[in-house]
Write an enzyme that holds these catalytic residues in place. Structure first.
Site, short mmCIF file in Angstrom:
data_model
loop_
_atom_site.label_atom_id
_atom_site.label_comp_id
_atom_site.label_asym_id
_atom_site.label_seq_id
_atom_site.Cartn_x
_atom_site.Cartn_y
_atom_site.Cartn_z
N CYS A 1 2.09 -99.34 -11.34
CA CYS A 1 2.99 -100.28 -11.99
C CYS A 1 2.90 -100.07 -13.50
O CYS A 1 1.80 -99.92 -14.03
CB CYS A 1 2.57 -101.71 -11.64
SG CYS A 1 3.55 -102.97 -12.43
N LEU A 2 4.06 -100.06 -14.15
CA LEU A 2 4.07 -99.87 -15.61
C LEU A 2 3.31 -100.98 -16.31
O LEU A 2 2.83 -100.79 -17.43
CB LEU A 2 5.52 -99.81 -16.12
CG LEU A 2 6.35 -98.63 -15.60
CD1 LEU A 2 7.81 -98.79 -15.97
CD2 LEU A 2 5.79 -97.31 -16.11
N GLY B 1 11.16 -98.30 -10.92
CA GLY B 1 11.60 -99.69 -10.79
C GLY B 1 11.10 -100.51 -11.96
O GLY B 1 10.07 -100.19 -12.56
N GLN C 1 8.69 -107.98 -16.61
CA GLN C 1 7.88 -106.93 -17.24
C GLN C 1 8.29 -106.65 -18.69
O GLN C 1 7.54 -106.05 -19.44
CB GLN C 1 7.98 -105.61 -16.45
CG GLN C 1 7.34 -105.70 -15.08
CD GLN C 1 7.42 -104.35 -14.39
OE1 GLN C 1 8.41 -104.04 -13.75
NE2 GLN C 1 6.39 -103.54 -14.56
N HIS D 1 7.27 -109.05 -8.52
CA HIS D 1 7.21 -109.37 -9.96
C HIS D 1 7.97 -110.66 -10.25
O HIS D 1 7.55 -111.47 -11.08
CB HIS D 1 7.84 -108.25 -10.79
CG HIS D 1 6.89 -107.11 -11.11
ND1 HIS D 1 5.72 -107.28 -11.79
CD2 HIS D 1 6.98 -105.79 -10.85
CE1 HIS D 1 5.12 -106.10 -11.94
NE2 HIS D 1 5.86 -105.18 -11.37
N HIS E 1 7.97 -104.41 -4.29
CA HIS E 1 7.13 -104.44 -5.49
C HIS E 1 7.85 -105.19 -6.63
O HIS E 1 7.26 -106.06 -7.28
CB HIS E 1 6.80 -103.00 -5.89
CG HIS E 1 5.99 -102.85 -7.14
ND1 HIS E 1 4.74 -102.29 -7.15
CD2 HIS E 1 6.27 -103.17 -8.43
CE1 HIS E 1 4.27 -102.29 -8.40
NE2 HIS E 1 5.19 -102.81 -9.20
N GLU E 2 9.13 -104.87 -6.84
CA GLU E 2 9.87 -105.50 -7.95
C GLU E 2 10.13 -106.98 -7.66
O GLU E 2 10.05 -107.81 -8.57
CB GLU E 2 11.19 -104.75 -8.21
CG GLU E 2 11.05 -103.28 -8.58
CD GLU E 2 9.99 -102.99 -9.63
OE1 GLU E 2 9.78 -103.84 -10.51
OE2 GLU E 2 9.34 -101.92 -9.54
NI NI Z 1 5.41 -103.15 -11.23
#
Ligand code: NI
Length: 168
Positions: free
Chosen positions: A93-94, A46, A51, A139, A135-136
């Site tokens: 998470c990236l 995701g 991000q 963000h 989660h997304e």
């Molecule tokens: Ni994330």
């Protein structure tokens, strides 16, 4: 297509509430495509526009990480309209490299948003898919998964990340 740079924890864009996409123009379509490429390459399941330092409400999700085209979901202005149940599972998470912690999420959600053609999408997600969407969408609201942990855990993570930064 181009790979985008993924920003990490501490960057102000990650803490900002992203604005709705008002107009799905060529720029948005291109952003979405580049996000998909960046997510697949990372690799991740995701990615949210903040991000890649774009403060807009746009997310990409693909549990198959590019293996199955039917699993790719690009959602503009996603909204959770129903949530129920509870699941506990590990998240990463990236934008928070190297940190994996258990997070509580709803086990089933109902979402509404738009696709790249502006059509309304409504979909039900369970288990891991529900977790990724939550989660997304966090963000988009300026929230990272570590913000959902206890203050003690957050302190430990902050000092771990700081040590890593000092080492580099
Ligand atoms: Ni994330």
């Amino acid at each position: 297509m181009a790979l985008l740079e993924i920003i990490t924890i501490g960057h102000p864009t990650l803490a900002r509430r992203a604005l709705p996409v008002e107009n799905i123009n060529q720029e948005i379509v291109e952003l979405a495509r580049n996000m998909v490429e960046t997510m697949h390459r990372a690799p991740g399941i995701g990615l949210a526009a903040p991000q890649v330092n774009v403060s807009l409400r746009l997310i990409t999700v693909d549990l198959s990480v590019g293996e199955n085209q039917n699993d790719l979901i690009i959602m503009i202005n996603p909204e959770i309209i129903e949530a129920e149940g509870e699941q506990v599972g590990e998240e990463g998470c990236l934008s928070v490299p190297g940190i994996y912690e258990k997070v509580v999420r709803p086990s089933r959600i109902l979402l509404r948003g738009n696709d790249l053609d502006g059509r309304e999408i409504k979909l039900e997600a369970r288990d891991l898919l529900a977790r990724v969407f939550c989660h997304e969408i966090d963000h988009l609201d300026g929230k990272l998964f570590v913000d959902r942990l206890s203050p003690l855990k957050r302190r430990l993570i902050r000092s771990r990340l700081k040590k890593e930064l000092d080492r580099n």
